[in-house]
Design a protein around this motif. Structure first.
Motif: not given
Length: 185
Positions: A2, A4, A6, A25, A64-65, A67, A71
């Protein structure tokens, strides 16, 4: 794996500076990253953000997520909006031209808000400087008045101290003159 999006801490102690990165991550906060997307300097007012929006959107579309802080930064610079508009284009709700037009309009509006904030901060700083200068002028005027008063008081005290000595000198001189006139007669 995964991914991220950040912040990665850079800069000295007490002087933070961050890179916005796409990283695994599982990697450490300041460790290995996949790609640098931008930079964030929170010490300036307003904060300085340099971001490659297209690169951020491509990472978001790849899954990608971000943080919470990342965000907020991506949203502030328009990467989240551009990703949203790209999703609308994929679904057929918008054309590519309409999406670009909406994004350009949003960027202009955001730039005007940022400029207004910068002007407001500059005006507030100028007002504070003017107020401080006025207060300093008043303080200097009071000091000059007090100094002039002290000088006048000192001169008056000196004149008062010299005045009895002059009176004594004239009274001492007067009988001597009378004695001289009597001897001449």
């Amino acid at each position: 794996m995964s991914v991220k999006i950040r912040l990665q801490r850079r800069g000295k102690k007490g002087k933070p500076y961050f890179w916005i990165v796409a990283a695994d991550a599982r990697s450490k906060r300041d460790g290995k990253y996949l790609e640098k997307i931008g930079a964030y300097n929170p010490t300036t007012n307003p904060a300085t953000i340099e971001l490659d929006v297209d690169l951020a959107v491509s990472w978001l579309q790849s899954g990608a997520q971000p943080t919470d802080t990342a965000r907020g930064i991506l949203s502030y610079k328009g990467a989240m909006l551009k990703n949203h508009l790209a999703g609308g284009v994929r679904k057929g709700a918008l054309t590519e031209e309409q999406a670009e037009e909406k994004f350009a309009a949003w960027l202009e509006e955001k730039a005007s808000k940022v400029d207004a904030k910068k002007e407001g901060l500059a005006k507030a700083g100028a007002d504070a400087k003017a107020k401080a200068l006025e207060a300093e002028k008043e303080t200097n005027a009071k000091r000059e008045a007090e100094a002039a008063q002290a000088i006048a008081d000192a001169e008056a005290a000196e004149a008062a101290a010299n005045a009895p000595a002059e009176v004594e000198a004239t009274t001492e001189d007067a009988p001597a003159e009378d004695a001289e006139t009597k001897t001449e007669e």
